[in-house]
Design a protein around this motif. Structure first.
Motif, PDB file in Angstrom:
ATOM      1  N   GLN A  38       0.816  -1.209   0.000  1.00  0.00           N
ATOM      2  CA  GLN A  38       0.000   0.000   0.000  1.00  0.00           C
ATOM      3  C   GLN A  38       0.854   1.265   0.000  1.00  0.00           C
ATOM      4  O   GLN A  38       0.413   2.310  -0.491  1.00  0.00           O
ATOM      5  CB  GLN A  38      -0.946   0.006   1.197  1.00  0.00           C
ATOM      6  CG  GLN A  38      -2.055  -1.003   1.069  1.00  0.00           C
ATOM      7  CD  GLN A  38      -2.991  -1.001   2.264  1.00  0.00           C
ATOM      8  OE1 GLN A  38      -3.670  -1.954   2.476  1.00  0.00           O
ATOM      9  NE2 GLN A  38      -3.026   0.060   3.042  1.00  0.00           N
ATOM     10  N   THR A  41       1.200   3.241  -3.158  1.00  0.00           N
ATOM     11  CA  THR A  41       0.143   4.168  -3.570  1.00  0.00           C
ATOM     12  C   THR A  41      -0.079   5.269  -2.536  1.00  0.00           C
ATOM     13  O   THR A  41      -1.146   5.885  -2.495  1.00  0.00           O
ATOM     14  CB  THR A  41      -1.181   3.412  -3.851  1.00  0.00           C
ATOM     15  OG1 THR A  41      -1.589   2.717  -2.665  1.00  0.00           O
ATOM     16  CG2 THR A  41      -1.022   2.442  -5.009  1.00  0.00           C
ATOM     17  N   GLY A  42       0.912   5.510  -1.679  1.00  0.00           N
ATOM     18  CA  GLY A  42       0.876   6.648  -0.767  1.00  0.00           C
ATOM     19  C   GLY A  42       0.468   6.368   0.665  1.00  0.00           C
ATOM     20  O   GLY A  42       0.448   7.273   1.493  1.00  0.00           O
ATOM     21  N   TYR A  43       0.136   5.119   0.989  1.00  0.00           N
ATOM     22  CA  TYR A  43      -0.285   4.777   2.349  1.00  0.00           C
ATOM     23  C   TYR A  43       0.864   4.989   3.328  1.00  0.00           C
ATOM     24  O   TYR A  43       2.023   4.656   3.041  1.00  0.00           O
ATOM     25  CB  TYR A  43      -0.714   3.314   2.381  1.00  0.00           C
ATOM     26  CG  TYR A  43      -1.241   2.816   3.707  1.00  0.00           C
ATOM     27  CD1 TYR A  43      -2.563   3.017   4.072  1.00  0.00           C
ATOM     28  CD2 TYR A  43      -0.424   2.102   4.574  1.00  0.00           C
ATOM     29  CE1 TYR A  43      -3.059   2.518   5.275  1.00  0.00           C
ATOM     30  CE2 TYR A  43      -0.909   1.605   5.772  1.00  0.00           C
ATOM     31  CZ  TYR A  43      -2.229   1.827   6.115  1.00  0.00           C
ATOM     32  OH  TYR A  43      -2.706   1.333   7.305  1.00  0.00           O
ATOM     33  N   ARG A  61      -3.527   8.280   3.732  1.00  0.00           N
ATOM     34  CA  ARG A  61      -2.899   8.646   2.468  1.00  0.00           C
ATOM     35  C   ARG A  61      -3.387  10.027   2.041  1.00  0.00           C
ATOM     36  O   ARG A  61      -4.472  10.450   2.424  1.00  0.00           O
ATOM     37  CB  ARG A  61      -3.191   7.618   1.386  1.00  0.00           C
ATOM     38  CG  ARG A  61      -4.650   7.484   1.044  1.00  0.00           C
ATOM     39  CD  ARG A  61      -4.982   6.314   0.123  1.00  0.00           C
ATOM     40  NE  ARG A  61      -4.979   5.071   0.856  1.00  0.00           N
ATOM     41  CZ  ARG A  61      -4.269   3.995   0.505  1.00  0.00           C
ATOM     42  NH1 ARG A  61      -3.549   4.002  -0.577  1.00  0.00           N
ATOM     43  NH2 ARG A  61      -4.297   2.907   1.219  1.00  0.00           N
ATOM     44  N   GLY A  63      -4.481  12.337  -1.190  1.00  0.00           N
ATOM     45  CA  GLY A  63      -4.952  12.154  -2.551  1.00  0.00           C
ATOM     46  C   GLY A  63      -5.569  13.426  -3.092  1.00  0.00           C
ATOM     47  O   GLY A  63      -5.614  14.463  -2.426  1.00  0.00           O
ATOM     48  N   GLU A  64      -6.028  13.328  -4.308  1.00  0.00           N
ATOM     49  CA  GLU A  64      -6.695  14.461  -4.939  1.00  0.00           C
ATOM     50  C   GLU A  64      -7.734  13.917  -5.901  1.00  0.00           C
ATOM     51  O   GLU A  64      -7.467  12.957  -6.625  1.00  0.00           O
ATOM     52  CB  GLU A  64      -5.666  15.316  -5.684  1.00  0.00           C
ATOM     53  CG  GLU A  64      -6.204  16.621  -6.178  1.00  0.00           C
ATOM     54  CD  GLU A  64      -5.110  17.588  -6.626  1.00  0.00           C
ATOM     55  OE1 GLU A  64      -5.472  18.562  -7.302  1.00  0.00           O
ATOM     56  OE2 GLU A  64      -3.940  17.375  -6.295  1.00  0.00           O
ATOM     57  N   ASN A  65      -8.912  14.507  -5.858  1.00  0.00           N
ATOM     58  CA  ASN A  65      -9.946  14.118  -6.809  1.00  0.00           C
ATOM     59  C   ASN A  65     -10.838  15.321  -7.119  1.00  0.00           C
ATOM     60  O   ASN A  65     -10.715  16.381  -6.507  1.00  0.00           O
ATOM     61  CB  ASN A  65     -10.738  12.894  -6.334  1.00  0.00           C
ATOM     62  CG  ASN A  65     -11.544  13.125  -5.080  1.00  0.00           C
ATOM     63  OD1 ASN A  65     -11.927  14.238  -4.753  1.00  0.00           O
ATOM     64  ND2 ASN A  65     -11.819  12.054  -4.353  1.00  0.00           N
ATOM     65  N   ARG A  70      -7.664  18.396  -2.948  1.00  0.00           N
ATOM     66  CA  ARG A  70      -6.579  17.683  -2.264  1.00  0.00           C
ATOM     67  C   ARG A  70      -7.056  17.326  -0.862  1.00  0.00           C
ATOM     68  O   ARG A  70      -7.561  18.185  -0.130  1.00  0.00           O
ATOM     69  CB  ARG A  70      -5.327  18.540  -2.219  1.00  0.00           C
ATOM     70  CG  ARG A  70      -4.099  17.795  -1.741  1.00  0.00           C
ATOM     71  CD  ARG A  70      -2.833  18.532  -2.169  1.00  0.00           C
ATOM     72  NE  ARG A  70      -1.658  17.937  -1.584  1.00  0.00           N
ATOM     73  CZ  ARG A  70      -1.019  16.874  -2.084  1.00  0.00           C
ATOM     74  NH1 ARG A  70      -1.454  16.320  -3.192  1.00  0.00           N
ATOM     75  NH2 ARG A  70       0.046  16.389  -1.487  1.00  0.00           N
ATOM     76  N   TYR A  73      -6.993  11.084   3.451  1.00  0.00           N
ATOM     77  CA  TYR A  73      -7.969  10.042   3.721  1.00  0.00           C
ATOM     78  C   TYR A  73      -7.427   9.124   4.806  1.00  0.00           C
ATOM     79  O   TYR A  73      -6.313   8.612   4.690  1.00  0.00           O
ATOM     80  CB  TYR A  73      -8.291   9.228   2.462  1.00  0.00           C
ATOM     81  CG  TYR A  73      -9.379   8.219   2.740  1.00  0.00           C
ATOM     82  CD1 TYR A  73     -10.708   8.607   2.700  1.00  0.00           C
ATOM     83  CD2 TYR A  73      -9.077   6.928   3.116  1.00  0.00           C
ATOM     84  CE1 TYR A  73     -11.712   7.713   3.011  1.00  0.00           C
ATOM     85  CE2 TYR A  73     -10.074   6.021   3.428  1.00  0.00           C
ATOM     86  CZ  TYR A  73     -11.389   6.417   3.372  1.00  0.00           C
ATOM     87  OH  TYR A  73     -12.383   5.536   3.697  1.00  0.00           O
ATOM     88  N   ASP A  75      -7.541   5.724   6.319  1.00  0.00           N
ATOM     89  CA  ASP A  75      -7.953   4.348   6.053  1.00  0.00           C
ATOM     90  C   ASP A  75      -8.267   3.606   7.351  1.00  0.00           C
ATOM     91  O   ASP A  75      -9.188   2.799   7.397  1.00  0.00           O
ATOM     92  CB  ASP A  75      -6.823   3.569   5.355  1.00  0.00           C
ATOM     93  CG  ASP A  75      -6.533   4.041   3.953  1.00  0.00           C
ATOM     94  OD1 ASP A  75      -5.978   5.151   3.803  1.00  0.00           O
ATOM     95  OD2 ASP A  75      -6.835   3.303   2.998  1.00  0.00           O
ATOM     96  N   CYS A 105      -3.679  19.967   1.951  1.00  0.00           N
ATOM     97  CA  CYS A 105      -5.011  19.375   1.846  1.00  0.00           C
ATOM     98  C   CYS A 105      -6.067  20.368   2.318  1.00  0.00           C
ATOM     99  O   CYS A 105      -5.818  21.162   3.221  1.00  0.00           O
ATOM    100  CB  CYS A 105      -5.103  18.103   2.697  1.00  0.00           C
ATOM    101  SG  CYS A 105      -3.965  16.811   2.168  1.00  0.00           S
TER     102      CYS A 105
END
Length: 155
Positions: A38, A41-43, A61, A63-65, A70, A73, A75, A105
């Motif tokens: 993980q 992928t930035g975990y 992690r 992220g951006e969407n 930004r 998250y 987990d 963020c």
């Protein structure tokens, strides 16, 4: 309170007894490899350690969407049952907020199982609000489903 990111194999392994309280389906012999996978992928895994060992853990992690911009998250967020109500979870959330700000963020997100009422009260006490419902579908790989699945067109 000392909060650090687990970077060595021994630090990650020391987080397993705490994570097991939240993720009992993960076997101890799989934990390190799953965290390392993980990480690609930035975990990251942050932890609180006391004299008696690791007592709280947060997997997260950045992220951006399109929906959130930004974001950070979360987990996983868990404190050993024997150490709950001592401020460890609140300290981890505060640390995660500061980390998120430093990473540019604009939001922090997490999902929590609908059965985890105590956790929901904790998150609300800590200033978080319930913003959505999360839907899931298990996609079990099997040959029949794969044969019937339409192929996605790519540009």
């Amino acid at each position: 309170m000392n909060i650090r990111i687990a970077t060595t194999d021994s630090e990650i392994a020391a987080c397993y007894p705490v994570m097991r309280a939240l993720r009992p389906h993960i076997a101890e012999d799989q934990f390190l490899s799953r965290v390392r996978s993980q990480e690609k992928t930035g975990y990251q895994l942050a932890f609180v350690e006391q004299a008696d060992g690791v007592v709280a853990v947060a997997g997260f992690r950045v992220g951006e969407n399109l929906a959130w911009g930004r974001f950070l998250y979360v987990d996983d967020l868990v404190t050993l049952p024997s150490h709950r109500s001592n401020g460890f979870g609140a300290s981890l959330l505060s640390w995660l907020r500061a980390f998120a700000v430093n990473e540019g963020c604009v939001q922090m997100h997490l999902d929590s199982g609908i059965q985890r009422k105590e956790a929901h009260r904790f998150y609300e006490r800590e200033g978080m609000s319930m913003a959505s419902l999360h839907f899931v579908e298990n996609i079990a790989p099997n040959k029949a489903r794969q044969r019937e699945a339409p192929q996605a067109e790519r540009p």
